[in-house]
Design an enzyme around this catalytic site. Structure first.
Site, PDB file in Angstrom:
ATOM      1  N   TRP A 280      78.741  54.058 -30.195  1.00  0.00           N
ATOM      2  CA  TRP A 280      78.307  53.272 -29.291  1.00  0.00           C
ATOM      3  C   TRP A 280      79.380  52.053 -29.002  1.00  0.00           C
ATOM      4  O   TRP A 280      79.088  51.046 -28.676  1.00  0.00           O
ATOM      5  CB  TRP A 280      77.310  52.549 -29.638  1.00  0.00           C
ATOM      6  CG  TRP A 280      75.848  53.507 -29.486  1.00  0.00           C
ATOM      7  CD1 TRP A 280      75.074  53.611 -28.339  1.00  0.00           C
ATOM      8  CD2 TRP A 280      75.506  54.312 -30.450  1.00  0.00           C
ATOM      9  NE1 TRP A 280      74.193  54.630 -28.482  1.00  0.00           N
ATOM     10  CE2 TRP A 280      74.359  55.217 -29.751  1.00  0.00           C
ATOM     11  CE3 TRP A 280      75.880  55.074 -31.725  1.00  0.00           C
ATOM     12  CZ2 TRP A 280      73.474  56.233 -30.293  1.00  0.00           C
ATOM     13  CZ3 TRP A 280      75.058  55.847 -32.060  1.00  0.00           C
ATOM     14  CH2 TRP A 280      74.318  56.534 -31.396  1.00  0.00           C
ATOM     15  N   CYS A 315      72.202  58.529 -26.988  1.00  0.00           N
ATOM     16  CA  CYS A 315      70.926  59.029 -26.924  1.00  0.00           C
ATOM     17  C   CYS A 315      70.599  60.277 -26.124  1.00  0.00           C
ATOM     18  O   CYS A 315      69.801  61.327 -26.448  1.00  0.00           O
ATOM     19  CB  CYS A 315      69.838  57.782 -26.791  1.00  0.00           C
ATOM     20  SG  CYS A 315      70.007  57.274 -25.257  1.00  0.00           S
ATOM     21  N   HIS A 374      66.193  54.420 -23.352  1.00  0.00           N
ATOM     22  CA  HIS A 374      66.281  55.263 -24.849  1.00  0.00           C
ATOM     23  C   HIS A 374      65.670  56.630 -24.740  1.00  0.00           C
ATOM     24  O   HIS A 374      64.627  56.851 -24.058  1.00  0.00           O
ATOM     25  CB  HIS A 374      65.771  54.652 -26.032  1.00  0.00           C
ATOM     26  CG  HIS A 374      65.901  55.301 -27.211  1.00  0.00           C
ATOM     27  ND1 HIS A 374      67.236  56.197 -27.445  1.00  0.00           N
ATOM     28  CD2 HIS A 374      65.008  55.938 -28.194  1.00  0.00           C
ATOM     29  CE1 HIS A 374      67.051  56.661 -28.630  1.00  0.00           C
ATOM     30  NE2 HIS A 374      65.721  56.744 -29.170  1.00  0.00           N
ATOM     31  N   ASP A 397      62.573  62.113 -32.461  1.00  0.00           N
ATOM     32  CA  ASP A 397      64.255  61.602 -32.132  1.00  0.00           C
ATOM     33  C   ASP A 397      65.195  61.744 -32.961  1.00  0.00           C
ATOM     34  O   ASP A 397      65.083  61.786 -34.160  1.00  0.00           O
ATOM     35  CB  ASP A 397      63.912  60.102 -31.872  1.00  0.00           C
ATOM     36  CG  ASP A 397      64.864  59.343 -31.388  1.00  0.00           C
ATOM     37  OD1 ASP A 397      66.027  59.814 -31.156  1.00  0.00           O
ATOM     38  OD2 ASP A 397      64.777  58.180 -30.840  1.00  0.00           O
ATOM     39  N   TYR A 561      74.000  50.395 -23.322  1.00  0.00           N
ATOM     40  CA  TYR A 561      72.838  50.543 -22.860  1.00  0.00           C
ATOM     41  C   TYR A 561      71.770  50.114 -23.840  1.00  0.00           C
ATOM     42  O   TYR A 561      70.696  49.990 -23.680  1.00  0.00           O
ATOM     43  CB  TYR A 561      72.781  51.792 -22.268  1.00  0.00           C
ATOM     44  CG  TYR A 561      72.356  52.800 -23.213  1.00  0.00           C
ATOM     45  CD1 TYR A 561      71.412  53.416 -23.710  1.00  0.00           C
ATOM     46  CD2 TYR A 561      73.795  53.398 -23.926  1.00  0.00           C
ATOM     47  CE1 TYR A 561      71.429  54.406 -24.675  1.00  0.00           C
ATOM     48  CE2 TYR A 561      73.585  54.352 -24.909  1.00  0.00           C
ATOM     49  CZ  TYR A 561      72.146  54.914 -25.181  1.00  0.00           C
ATOM     50  OH  TYR A 561      72.358  55.687 -26.295  1.00  0.00           O
TER      51      TYR A 561
END
Length: 732
Positions: A280, A315, A374, A397, A561
């Site tokens: 990220w 994600c 997300h 997840d 994000y």
């Protein structure tokens, strides 16, 4: 039955762990119980000469089991449902004297009580829920069987044998890779834990190999197509390899709860050398930027061939790959997007945003982050480990956020349990509950060390939860499956239930909030196009008979994000006088030069406006994000869109910026039309256009889609797609 070397530990007999589908041991071709008398030839007894599995795409085995789309020449069936096998013998089979059975074996240390060695008896009638083989044809030297597997059978790749009994022992066929049989979960079987009773839902959540993933911002929702490609050549083996890499015991691979939990850990590489490395930080020098991927196929095939994690994912990439894994194995699955998703670091159901006394955000004290969006997955299954009513969609997840039982994984958490606040039920329900239900709390950190709650926004988090609609590319709002409407009695009850079960709230915000200010504040961000100037308009409304003076700050930040700020590119303070019962607007111009050099790949700008009413010391705070409008890649085709016919695909991109784009990669994908491809262009000058032509030969008919992406050093998240209708090849 086990052909295993037994090891002994402290007086206990132990079989080594059976945790690899790929590992094998050959069963003996002869298991003789006695000496064979002289003159007796075992070949005189019933002997197998050939085995036919009816495994072509057009055979009923694959069509009836909905496995005809797999680009795989082995037999693929779904558990709990019968399929056909034909065995040819050296002489006619006489059921009065001859005895044989089919055997299925998986792993290196097969054991009947673990479900890794399965002897299938020949029976008069098949019994629901049990393995069995019924003779449906006995002609000449051939016997055709209808074989039914257990709906609880292990999911994986089995080796098949035929064993024949003689007075002297068992004769068994040799290991033949051509008879290997894949057994998958079966959403069409009522006794299977993943049974889904709606045919349109099965078509979408199991058989659809192209999806849509939603991203962007709540006020500016964007979508992109994703190639799941669960039927492409090599993907099924790659998914089985993922479980092997996790060293998941084969005996647990028939349980969708365990399979989905292992999958959520293995799709990320955080602690187990899993499929994808997350990044990220906007630096992707050693891999492919997350925004460049067009689907899961490249990622899974590279992971299988290199046996090392693929770089990089975020994600939506984790969710896309995880969806492929689940659908490929037969578990109904879908990708979910939650707008304004809470990452609650201290699990107190609050997103604490700390302000300095002058109204600016304190980056030192603010640890929680609100992700603009997300993505995670939902998998459909029963939950016999939970009370009745908590089966159905389960949140899973694979983005590595928090540790769960020592590994970076999340779920399966019952969506129904999350909605009702029953966060005591495994797995990871408190974390999912916080993602969609936390309060946004603005707290002023005073210089004397005290904290004052300025405002609570109970509606910001989990603002909208969506997935792709069934049978189309549109958006389906599923917010009400995760939470009751704000303000409803049930919503408060769900929160109280969650708190009762230990979802802690450290700071009591009920009744602590200051009385509402006489002044209201809001702001709007003009539709912003990449490389262009735009305006932010702040509006103040005085609802009282008193005049007020206001000191306000606007802070513009380039953010990931995930809500984490990278760079403040705009900071403007201004004062304003408000007359009684009046409103005033302030326009702030944001110039392209202020943000372009700092831009991150998603073109996401976050604005924070805080204002202090000098006369009352009230603090007003609002935050909004905007996603810059980014140019698209265009795709054109010429030639016949027909199975087996060549057609030319042209991918085109024009650089709209005033700067030259460096190190440009264009990716092209389309399941059933082309394997994933990519091409590099060293640079694209301002207003210049590049074209790339590829010849494709489709192999799947029906509605298909071509998907392209463009990424460069300074511009990413550029997409394009084209819907196609591929015709069947006419019969000659």
């Amino acid at each position: 039955m086990s052909d295993t070397p037994a090891t002994t530990f402290g007086g206990r007999r132990a079989v080594p762990p059976n945790n690899s589908n790929a590992a094998e041991v050959d069963l003996p071709t002869e298991e003789l119980q006695a000496m064979i008398p002289r003159g007796v030839n075992l070949q005189d007894y019933l002997n197998v000469t050939a085995v036919h599995l009816f495994k072509e795409k057009w055979d009923s085995n694959k069509i009836d089991h909905h496995t005809d789309k797999y680009d795989n020449n082995k037999l693929i069936v779904r558990r709990g449902q019968s399929f056909y096998v034909q065995i040819d013998f050296n002489r006619p089979y006489d059921p009065r004297h001859d005895l044989f059975r089919v055997e299925y074996v998986i792993g290196r240390y097969p054991q009947e009580n673990k479900g890794t060695y399965i002897p299938v008896p020949v029976v008069k009638e098949l019994q629901s829920g049990k393995w069995g083989a019924k003779v449906i044809m006995n002609e000449d030297r051939s016997v055709r069987l209808s074989i039914q597997s257990s709906p609880e059978c292990i999911v994986g790749k089995f080796r098949m044998y035929v064993a024949v009994w003689t007075p002297y022992g068992i004769l068994r066929t040799r290991r033949d890779p051509e008879t290997d049989t894949y057994i998958l979960f079966n959403p069409w079987c009522e006794e299977d834990a993943v049974y889904l009773d709606d045919e349109k839902e099965r078509e979408e959540y199991v058989l659809n190999d192209i999806g849509v993933i939603f991203y962007g911002d709540f006020s500016d929702i964007k979508s992109r197509s994703w190639s799941y490609g669960q039927f492409e050549d090599g993907i099924l083996d790659a998914c089985l390899y993922v479980m092997d890499k996790a060293q998941m015991d084969l005996s647990g691979r028939g349980n969708p709860i365990k399979v989905s939990r292992v999958g959520s850990a293995m799709v990320n590489a955080k602690d187990d050398e899993g499929v994808l490395v997350g990044s990220w930080d906007n630096v992707y020098a050693y891999g492919i930027p997350p925004s460049a991927w067009t689907g899961s196929v490249d990622i899974l095939l590279e992971y299988r061939s290199s046996e090392t994690p693929v770089r990089y994912g975020q994600c939506w990439v984790f969710a896309g790959v995880f969806n492929t894994f689940l659908r490929c194995l037969g578990i109904p699955a879908r990708v979910i997007t939650n707008y304004f998703s809470a990452h609650d670091n201290d699990a107190n159901l609050q997103m604490d945003i700390f302000l300095e006394e002058d109204g600016n955000v304190s980056s030192k004290l603010t640890k929680d982050s609100v992700w603009n969006y997300h993505c995670w997955n939902e998998a459909w299954m029963t939950r016999p480990d939970l009370p009745v009513g908590f089966g159905g969609w389960q949140a899973v997840d694979s983005t590595p956020q928090e540790n769960s039982d020592g590994m970076y994984r999340c779920g399966p958490a019952s969506v129904q349990a999350v909605k009702h606040g029953h966060v005591c039920f495994q797995f990871d329900a408190p974390f999912v509950f916080a993602e969609v239900n936390s309060d946004l709390v603005y707290i002023t950190a005073k210089k004397d060390g005290t904290h004052v709650v300025e405002a609570v926004d109970a509606t910001h988090i989990g603002k909208l939860i969506v997935t792709k609609q069934i049978g189309g590319d549109g958006m389906q709002d599923i917010t009400d499956t995760y939470k009751f409407q704000e303000g409803q009695e049930e919503e408060r009850l769900a929160l109280e239930t969650a708190l009762m079960y230990g979802a802690k709230k450290a700071l009591n915000t009920e009744g602590v909030v200051k009385p509402r200010s006489d002044v209201d504040m809001d702001f709007e961000v003009e539709n912003a196009v990449l490389g262009k100037d735009f305006k932010v308009t702040i509006t103040f409304q005085n609802n009282s008979a008193n005049p007020y003076t206001i000191l306000a700050y606007l802070s513009g930040n380039i953010t990931f994000y995930t809500g984490v700020s990278k760079k403040e590119f705009k900071n403007e303070a201004f004062e304003m006088t408000l007359e009684p019962f009046s409103s005033k607007k302030k326009e702030v111009l944001v110039k392209a030069g202020e943000y372009m050099s700092h831009l991150l790949e998603q073109g996401l700008l976050h604005f924070f406006v805080t204002a202090r009413v000098n006369d009352t010391r009230d603090v007003l705070a609002k935050q909004k994000s905007t996603v810059l409008t980014i140019p698209k890649v265009t795709i054109k085709v010429r030639g016949a869109a027909m199975v087996g016919s060549d057609m030319v695909v042209t991918v085109e991109f024009t650089n709209p910026l005033k700067e030259t784009l460096q190190n440009v990669w264009i990716h092209l994908d389309g399941p059933g039309v082309t394997m994933p491809k990519r091409k590099m262009f060293r640079e694209i000058r301002p207003n210049a256009t590049v074209q790339w032509e590829e010849v494709c030969r489709p192999w799947v008919s029906g509605p298909r889609k071509l998907i392209a992406s463009m990424s460069s050093d300074s511009l990413r998240h550029v997409y394009g797609e084209l819907d196609l209708q591929i015709q069947r090849r006419p019969r000659m």
